[in-house]
Design an enzyme around this catalytic site. Sequence first.
Site, short mmCIF file in Angstrom:
data_model
loop_
_atom_site.label_atom_id
_atom_site.label_comp_id
_atom_site.label_asym_id
_atom_site.label_seq_id
_atom_site.Cartn_x
_atom_site.Cartn_y
_atom_site.Cartn_z
N ASP A 1 -8.90 -4.96 -5.72
CA ASP A 1 -8.46 -4.00 -4.71
C ASP A 1 -9.40 -2.80 -4.67
OD1 ASP A 1 -7.01 -2.04 -3.20
OD2 ASP A 1 -5.18 -3.16 -3.60
N SER B 1 0.84 -1.19 0.00
CA SER B 1 0.00 0.00 0.00
C SER B 1 0.89 1.25 0.00
CB SER B 1 -0.96 -0.04 1.19
OG SER B 1 -1.98 0.91 1.05
N HIS C 1 -7.49 -5.52 -1.18
CA HIS C 1 -6.40 -4.78 -0.56
C HIS C 1 -6.02 -5.45 0.76
CE1 HIS C 1 -3.96 -1.15 -0.58
NE2 HIS C 1 -4.16 -1.03 0.72
#
Length: 420
Positions: A341, A245, A374
């Site tokens: 995601d 991330s 994610h």
Amino acid sequence: MRRAGTVLAVGAGLTGVVVNVFARRAPWRRYPWYLPGLVAGLAGTEFAGPVAGAQVVAGALATAFGARRGRLGFAGLAVTAATSAGLYQLRRSSTDASIAELNGALADALGADRTTLGRPKSRIFARQPRARYLVAEDVAYGTDSPAQVLDIWRRPDLPRTAAAGVLVMVHGGSWVGGGKRMASPQLLAELAERGWVCVSVDYRLGPDNRWPSPIVDVKKAIAWVRANIADHGGDPGFIAVSGGSAGGHLAALAALSANDPAFQPGFPEADTAVQAAALLYGVYDLTARNDDGSTRLRDYVRKVLFDADLVDDTATWHAASPSWRSRADPPPMFVVHGDRDEIVTVSQARRFVDAVRLACREPFGYAELPYAHHAFDMVRSARAMATVEAVCQFLDVMRDRARRPARHDVPAAGSVEQHD
């Protein structure tokens, strides 16, 4: 009793519908509504087995309470059965497809120097490994902020003279939160068990600290590692960087900005080059629009990091975006991103991969994992552990090739037959 059974059956059925829908594609991606969507998506993929099992138990209890004797209760039981079966199917098919993607990425990056991945066991509820491998905590690598600290992971029996490969791990958290304790403990533990020395880094966070504070800290941590890691059994000649991330953004930027004096104020002479990078669901272009054409990413980054808008300081935004810094000699890279995601769209990874591959003469692998959301690797699911194994294989081979370059010529992607 019958009424309680009906409520339980309907509740289990509706929960199954929500989890199935979000596991397959989040209906929305706007902050903050994507956060419950992320939880539901992870529940339907990485936690699919336990969730489906809980549905089966709820259905059995509802049946025992007499839910099937009413139309609503019977409908709830039918939906519960259908959605639990859907979750089991999704869990198996998405994990198998992800392992195939990881195998393809390893074949591209490593050629014959790899072992084909199998299906690992899911160990979602296994004990966290910090107690076994964390040997030094809150070690200061700078003096500008209390945030400039790092942890060192290695096997307790690793000799101080081991000259082991070193991984610097950068945590995520949208540049404003998180910490080194949450940074891929599965990957750190697996590499430590294999004889690596791993360093998990904290850095100054926004919005109180403005750009380029985060990347300056990552660079300073790399410089500290190169100067001191030999005392902990690590090889300062082979340092890899990884992150997910926002940590993936900073790790990618560190890999593509070796020794850039703009990111090394006060230590421009330090060698901050890295020899490999493993990047997970990272943000690679801060200037990009979202897939729907909006500027939500830009607006957020402007709020938490930058002092000027993109149009007023384009050079700074481009310099902070890994996709704009592709160069002719990037280090070997392994990039992993989920195609579902909700927070960092997969198009970020696709554009970054296209940009770097054009310039990259080094090994490069990209795995786009079907139905992965994610932060999918934050739990010890089968897919997460397969990803850990793939990253470890990549890093192991890069370390070995760096030490024996004459015996490990890099093959062109797909030019060498793979073997198990």
